[in-house]
Design a protein around this motif. Sequence first.
Motif, PDB file in Angstrom:
ATOM      1  N   MET A   1      12.912  17.195 -25.365  1.00 48.66           N
ATOM      2  CA  MET A   1      13.810  19.292 -25.954  1.00 48.66           C
ATOM      3  C   MET A   1      14.578  19.225 -27.472  1.00 48.66           C
ATOM      4  O   MET A   1      14.406  19.576 -27.730  1.00 48.66           O
ATOM      5  CB  MET A   1      14.014  19.679 -24.831  1.00 48.66           C
ATOM      6  N   LEU A   2      15.818  18.290 -27.597  1.00 46.42           N
ATOM      7  CA  LEU A   2      16.743  18.111 -28.275  1.00 46.42           C
ATOM      8  C   LEU A   2      16.152  18.000 -29.854  1.00 46.42           C
ATOM      9  O   LEU A   2      16.375  18.864 -30.714  1.00 46.42           O
ATOM     10  CB  LEU A   2      17.989  17.094 -27.786  1.00 46.42           C
ATOM     11  N   SER A   3      15.173  16.500 -29.732  1.00 45.13           N
ATOM     12  CA  SER A   3      14.793  16.433 -31.491  1.00 45.13           C
ATOM     13  C   SER A   3      14.286  17.600 -31.259  1.00 45.13           C
ATOM     14  O   SER A   3      13.933  17.886 -33.009  1.00 45.13           O
ATOM     15  CB  SER A   3      14.223  15.596 -30.850  1.00 45.13           C
TER      16      SER A   3
ATOM     17  N   LEU B   1      14.352  19.047 -34.993  1.00 45.48           N
ATOM     18  CA  LEU B   1      13.788  19.875 -36.062  1.00 45.48           C
ATOM     19  C   LEU B   1      13.460  21.028 -36.580  1.00 45.48           C
ATOM     20  O   LEU B   1      13.167  21.434 -37.257  1.00 45.48           O
ATOM     21  CB  LEU B   1      12.345  18.417 -35.459  1.00 45.48           C
ATOM     22  N   MET B   2      13.027  22.878 -35.696  1.00 50.54           N
ATOM     23  CA  MET B   2      12.809  23.020 -35.784  1.00 50.54           C
ATOM     24  C   MET B   2      14.275  23.913 -36.464  1.00 50.54           C
ATOM     25  O   MET B   2      13.927  24.884 -37.864  1.00 50.54           O
ATOM     26  CB  MET B   2      12.577  23.776 -34.126  1.00 50.54           C
ATOM     27  N   LEU B   3      15.534  23.927 -35.988  1.00 51.98           N
ATOM     28  CA  LEU B   3      16.360  24.236 -36.842  1.00 51.98           C
ATOM     29  C   LEU B   3      16.556  23.501 -38.517  1.00 51.98           C
ATOM     30  O   LEU B   3      17.031  24.352 -39.250  1.00 51.98           O
ATOM     31  CB  LEU B   3      18.102  23.742 -36.260  1.00 51.98           C
ATOM     32  N   ILE B   4      16.524  22.554 -39.023  1.00 53.12           N
ATOM     33  CA  ILE B   4      16.646  21.867 -39.767  1.00 53.12           C
ATOM     34  C   ILE B   4      15.622  21.643 -41.049  1.00 53.12           C
ATOM     35  O   ILE B   4      15.535  21.585 -41.796  1.00 53.12           O
ATOM     36  CB  ILE B   4      17.328  19.865 -39.652  1.00 53.12           C
TER      37      ILE B   4
ATOM     38  N   LEU C   1      11.044  12.191 -31.506  1.00 55.64           N
ATOM     39  CA  LEU C   1       9.816  13.016 -30.123  1.00 55.64           C
ATOM     40  C   LEU C   1       8.787  12.672 -30.139  1.00 55.64           C
ATOM     41  O   LEU C   1       7.950  13.157 -28.933  1.00 55.64           O
ATOM     42  CB  LEU C   1       9.790  14.151 -31.579  1.00 55.64           C
ATOM     43  N   VAL C   2       8.132  11.676 -30.871  1.00 54.94           N
ATOM     44  CA  VAL C   2       6.809  10.914 -30.424  1.00 54.94           C
ATOM     45  C   VAL C   2       7.192   9.571 -29.063  1.00 54.94           C
ATOM     46  O   VAL C   2       6.369  10.203 -27.813  1.00 54.94           O
ATOM     47  CB  VAL C   2       6.172  10.393 -31.573  1.00 54.94           C
ATOM     48  N   VAL C   3       7.807   9.062 -29.159  1.00 57.73           N
ATOM     49  CA  VAL C   3       8.522   7.877 -28.436  1.00 57.73           C
ATOM     50  C   VAL C   3       8.991   8.944 -27.063  1.00 57.73           C
ATOM     51  O   VAL C   3       8.008   8.238 -25.857  1.00 57.73           O
ATOM     52  CB  VAL C   3       9.820   7.281 -28.489  1.00 57.73           C
ATOM     53  N   SER C   4       9.327   9.950 -26.543  1.00 59.30           N
ATOM     54  CA  SER C   4       9.994  10.335 -25.660  1.00 59.30           C
ATOM     55  C   SER C   4       8.972  11.896 -25.768  1.00 59.30           C
ATOM     56  O   SER C   4       8.314  11.527 -24.361  1.00 59.30           O
ATOM     57  CB  SER C   4      11.200  11.490 -26.381  1.00 59.30           C
ATOM     58  N   GLY C   5       7.932  12.239 -26.187  1.00 56.79           N
ATOM     59  CA  GLY C   5       6.772  12.293 -25.253  1.00 56.79           C
ATOM     60  C   GLY C   5       5.671  11.891 -24.749  1.00 56.79           C
ATOM     61  O   GLY C   5       5.036  12.195 -23.462  1.00 56.79           O
TER      62      GLY C   5
END
Length: 87
Positions: free
Chosen positions: A70-72, A76-79, A15-19
Amino acid sequence: MKAVNPLLIILLVLLVVSGLGLIVFILLHSGKGTGVSDMIASSVYSSQSGTSIVEKNLDRITIVLAIIFMLSLIALMLIYPQGTINS
């Protein structure tokens, strides 16, 4: 002392790297208007040969980074629903 979940670390790093990558690659795109970025780009890139290939590659990298972000985020939201990650 609690053990850190490796899945959480992997998802947060993605999430951080892709952001950060999205921020950098969006700023690398040339401006489409008549602003300051267009004046700078026209002086730096006086010849138009190869700029379309660079723009296509920037677009592809930006789209891939957006999909990873978006996938990460969704994973994170689902898990880990709100309130389930304990520090």
